[in-house]
Scaffold this motif. Structure first.
Motif, PDB file in Angstrom:
ATOM      1  N   LEU A  39       0.671  -1.353   0.155  1.00  0.00           N
ATOM      2  CA  LEU A  39       0.662   0.103  -0.066  1.00  0.00           C
ATOM      3  C   LEU A  39       0.875   1.075  -0.382  1.00  0.00           C
ATOM      4  O   LEU A  39       0.709   2.039  -1.083  1.00  0.00           O
ATOM      5  CB  LEU A  39      -1.213  -0.238   1.432  1.00  0.00           C
ATOM      6  N   GLU A  40       2.041   1.468   0.897  1.00  0.00           N
ATOM      7  CA  GLU A  40       3.027   2.658   1.341  1.00  0.00           C
ATOM      8  C   GLU A  40       3.107   2.778  -0.456  1.00  0.00           C
ATOM      9  O   GLU A  40       3.507   4.117  -0.840  1.00  0.00           O
ATOM     10  CB  GLU A  40       4.080   2.343   2.219  1.00  0.00           C
ATOM     11  N   ARG A  41       4.246   1.581  -1.234  1.00  0.00           N
ATOM     12  CA  ARG A  41       4.535   1.551  -2.871  1.00  0.00           C
ATOM     13  C   ARG A  41       3.776   2.466  -3.492  1.00  0.00           C
ATOM     14  O   ARG A  41       3.683   3.362  -4.413  1.00  0.00           O
ATOM     15  CB  ARG A  41       5.402   0.495  -3.725  1.00  0.00           C
ATOM     16  N   GLU A  42       2.788   2.030  -3.421  1.00  0.00           N
ATOM     17  CA  GLU A  42       1.453   2.379  -4.256  1.00  0.00           C
ATOM     18  C   GLU A  42       1.310   3.613  -4.105  1.00  0.00           C
ATOM     19  O   GLU A  42       1.052   5.045  -5.134  1.00  0.00           O
ATOM     20  CB  GLU A  42       0.063   1.630  -4.241  1.00  0.00           C
ATOM     21  N   MET A  43       1.113   4.534  -2.500  1.00  0.00           N
ATOM     22  CA  MET A  43       0.146   5.786  -2.504  1.00  0.00           C
ATOM     23  C   MET A  43       1.670   6.797  -2.160  1.00  0.00           C
ATOM     24  O   MET A  43       1.618   7.949  -2.800  1.00  0.00           O
ATOM     25  CB  MET A  43      -0.036   5.656  -0.930  1.00  0.00           C
ATOM     26  N   PHE A  52       9.764   0.563  18.180  1.00  0.00           N
ATOM     27  CA  PHE A  52       9.452  -1.036  19.265  1.00  0.00           C
ATOM     28  C   PHE A  52       8.572  -0.769  19.216  1.00  0.00           C
ATOM     29  O   PHE A  52       7.256  -1.676  20.029  1.00  0.00           O
ATOM     30  CB  PHE A  52      10.620  -1.162  20.019  1.00  0.00           C
ATOM     31  N   LYS A  53       7.778   0.129  19.837  1.00  0.00           N
ATOM     32  CA  LYS A  53       6.231   0.017  20.676  1.00  0.00           C
ATOM     33  C   LYS A  53       4.720   0.209  19.707  1.00  0.00           C
ATOM     34  O   LYS A  53       3.965  -0.082  20.259  1.00  0.00           O
ATOM     35  CB  LYS A  53       6.438   1.785  20.944  1.00  0.00           C
ATOM     36  N   GLY A  54       5.481   0.268  18.391  1.00  0.00           N
ATOM     37  CA  GLY A  54       4.464   0.018  17.350  1.00  0.00           C
ATOM     38  C   GLY A  54       3.998   0.917  16.187  1.00  0.00           C
ATOM     39  O   GLY A  54       5.458   0.877  16.066  1.00  0.00           O
ATOM     40  N   VAL A  55       3.679   1.666  16.182  1.00  0.00           N
ATOM     41  CA  VAL A  55       3.205   2.367  14.852  1.00  0.00           C
ATOM     42  C   VAL A  55       2.259   3.727  15.186  1.00  0.00           C
ATOM     43  O   VAL A  55       1.782   3.262  15.577  1.00  0.00           O
ATOM     44  CB  VAL A  55       2.438   1.612  13.586  1.00  0.00           C
ATOM     45  N   ALA A  56       3.103   4.571  14.328  1.00  0.00           N
ATOM     46  CA  ALA A  56       1.600   5.816  14.194  1.00  0.00           C
ATOM     47  C   ALA A  56       2.251   6.349  12.837  1.00  0.00           C
ATOM     48  O   ALA A  56       3.253   6.253  12.100  1.00  0.00           O
ATOM     49  CB  ALA A  56       3.149   6.899  15.490  1.00  0.00           C
ATOM     50  N   LEU A  57       1.275   7.231  12.780  1.00  0.00           N
ATOM     51  CA  LEU A  57       0.592   8.018  10.850  1.00  0.00           C
ATOM     52  C   LEU A  57       1.658   8.765  11.294  1.00  0.00           C
ATOM     53  O   LEU A  57       1.858   9.587  12.274  1.00  0.00           O
ATOM     54  CB  LEU A  57      -0.643   8.150  11.768  1.00  0.00           C
ATOM     55  N   THR A  58       2.237   8.855   9.816  1.00  0.00           N
ATOM     56  CA  THR A  58       3.293   9.939   9.573  1.00  0.00           C
ATOM     57  C   THR A  58       2.029  11.450   9.665  1.00  0.00           C
ATOM     58  O   THR A  58       0.536  11.061   9.212  1.00  0.00           O
ATOM     59  CB  THR A  58       3.703   9.320   8.328  1.00  0.00           C
ATOM     60  N   THR A  59       2.248  12.253   8.934  1.00  0.00           N
ATOM     61  CA  THR A  59       2.044  12.945   7.984  1.00  0.00           C
ATOM     62  C   THR A  59       0.878  12.483   6.505  1.00  0.00           C
ATOM     63  O   THR A  59      -0.707  12.787   6.407  1.00  0.00           O
ATOM     64  CB  THR A  59       2.531  14.354   8.118  1.00  0.00           C
ATOM     65  N   ALA A  60       1.322  12.126   6.035  1.00  0.00           N
ATOM     66  CA  ALA A  60       0.866  11.504   4.336  1.00  0.00           C
ATOM     67  C   ALA A  60      -0.133  10.506   5.265  1.00  0.00           C
ATOM     68  O   ALA A  60      -1.206   9.608   4.713  1.00  0.00           O
ATOM     69  CB  ALA A  60       2.144  10.246   3.686  1.00  0.00           C
ATOM     70  N   GLY A  61      -0.082   9.500   6.477  1.00  0.00           N
ATOM     71  CA  GLY A  61      -1.084   8.369   6.944  1.00  0.00           C
ATOM     72  C   GLY A  61      -1.690   9.683   7.749  1.00  0.00           C
ATOM     73  O   GLY A  61      -3.273   7.957   7.383  1.00  0.00           O
TER      74      GLY A  61
END
Length: 336
Positions: A39-43, A52-61
């Protein structure tokens, strides 16, 4: 991009980690990671900042998340709308009609529904005009195919179907003087009908009302002295046995004409005809299945008229001649 990727993305956002999303979806973690990477490659931009804590949205996210939520909502709405369409089209439609109409419509209507509309279930009831009217008023049927003489204004919503021609029906019996006198006639004037004994229904029925209307308008009194049960098939047996003549539309007798058992002579001067209508209960909203069945009835009526089984003129106008749409086309119309 597909709906699966959108689902994985939004669940990951909600849970805050790919591992938690994998547990929620009961899917292996590498499978989700692979779909998110695709999905990230397509976007063309990273959607998550990973740690290591997990994931957080970027500005693009963050931007993409707003679009993803709307896309998923639109997809779910589309699925729900289509499901409702399918459910409505899959209903049972109850149609009531007179025996003369049933003679020409029942079999081809059943064949059309069975072959091309398997999700629809058709139930047909036949009876005299006053019974058909009563069935519609008490909601025992969804559609009535009946005559203008039997319409109740205010409680019925009606659409014209066909204007049919009326005929004098004579049994094809070579030993009958009446048949010999009429066998080569293609038409007969209304006043001439007074010369013959007729098998006629009472003016309680639509046909009886029609005959009475023409008697009054022309001043010609017809002879209705022959005993008649009121049952179409019984009356036709009497006609074939030479016990009288009948006034009927071709829809009631085309099969007997094709077998050489009766002759049908068109009544003219004045031309005797009547309007056949499709009626529904005015207080009810119509299901998609009922609307579709009305279109099917129009299509089959036009086919029988073209075959000369039902002699008359199809109603003109967009409502009468609109082509039957496919379920996909109807879905697009509903979504507008």
């Amino acid at each position: 991009m597909n709906s699966k990727q959108l689902q994985y993305f939004l669940i990951t956002v909600q849970k805050g980690s790919i591992a938690a999303a994998a547990r929620e979806l009961d899917i292996a973690q590498p499978a989700i990671s692979q779909q998110l990477a695709n999905l990230e490659r397509e976007m063309g931009a990273p959607l998550f900042a990973r740690s290591f804590k997990g994931v957080a949205l970027t500005t693009a996210g963050e931007v993409f998340a707003n679009h993803a939520r709307r896309l998923v909502e639109d997809i779910n709405t589309a699925k729900a709308d289509l499901q409702r369409l399918v459910e409505n089209q899959a209903g049972t439609v109850r149609v009531g009609m007179l025996p003369s109409i049933g003679n020409v419509l029942s079999m081809p209507l059943i064949a059309e529904v069975n072959q091309w509309h398997p999700k629809l279930k058709l139930e047909i009831s036949t009876g005299p005009s006053y019974s058909v009217r009563g069935w519609l008023e008490t909601r025992q049927i969804d559609i009535a195919i009946t005559y203008e003489q039997d319409i109740v204004m205010g409680s019925m919503k009606c659409e014209p179907l066909i204007e049919e021609y009326m005929h004098l029906v004579v049994g094809a019996n070579d030993h009958s003087e009446i048949y010999q006198a009429l066998k080569h006639r293609e038409c007969i004037e209304f006043w001439e009908l007074s010369q013959f004994e007729l098998l006629s229904p009472t003016n309680k029925e639509a046909l009886g009302m029609l005959i009475e209307k023409y008697e009054k308008s022309t001043g010609v009194a017809l002879r209705h002295n022959k005993a008649y049960s009121g049952q179409l098939m019984t009356g036709l047996r009497q006609v074939m046995q030479g016990e009288g003549l009948m006034i009927l539309p071709s829809s009631a007798i085309f099969h007997l004409e094709e077998s050489g058992l009766v002759n049908a002579i068109k009544i003219v001067a004045p031309e005797m005809k009547r309007h056949v209508l499709i009626a529904t209960n005015n207080s009810d909203s119509l299901s998609d299945a009922t609307i579709r069945m009305k279109r099917i009835i129009r299509k089959v009526t036009a086919q029988e008229q073209a075959l000369d089984h039902w002699r008359g003129e199809m109603t003109e106008g967009a409502a009468a001649t609109a082509p039957l749409m496919t379920p996909a086309q109807e879905g697009r119309m509903i979504s507008r």
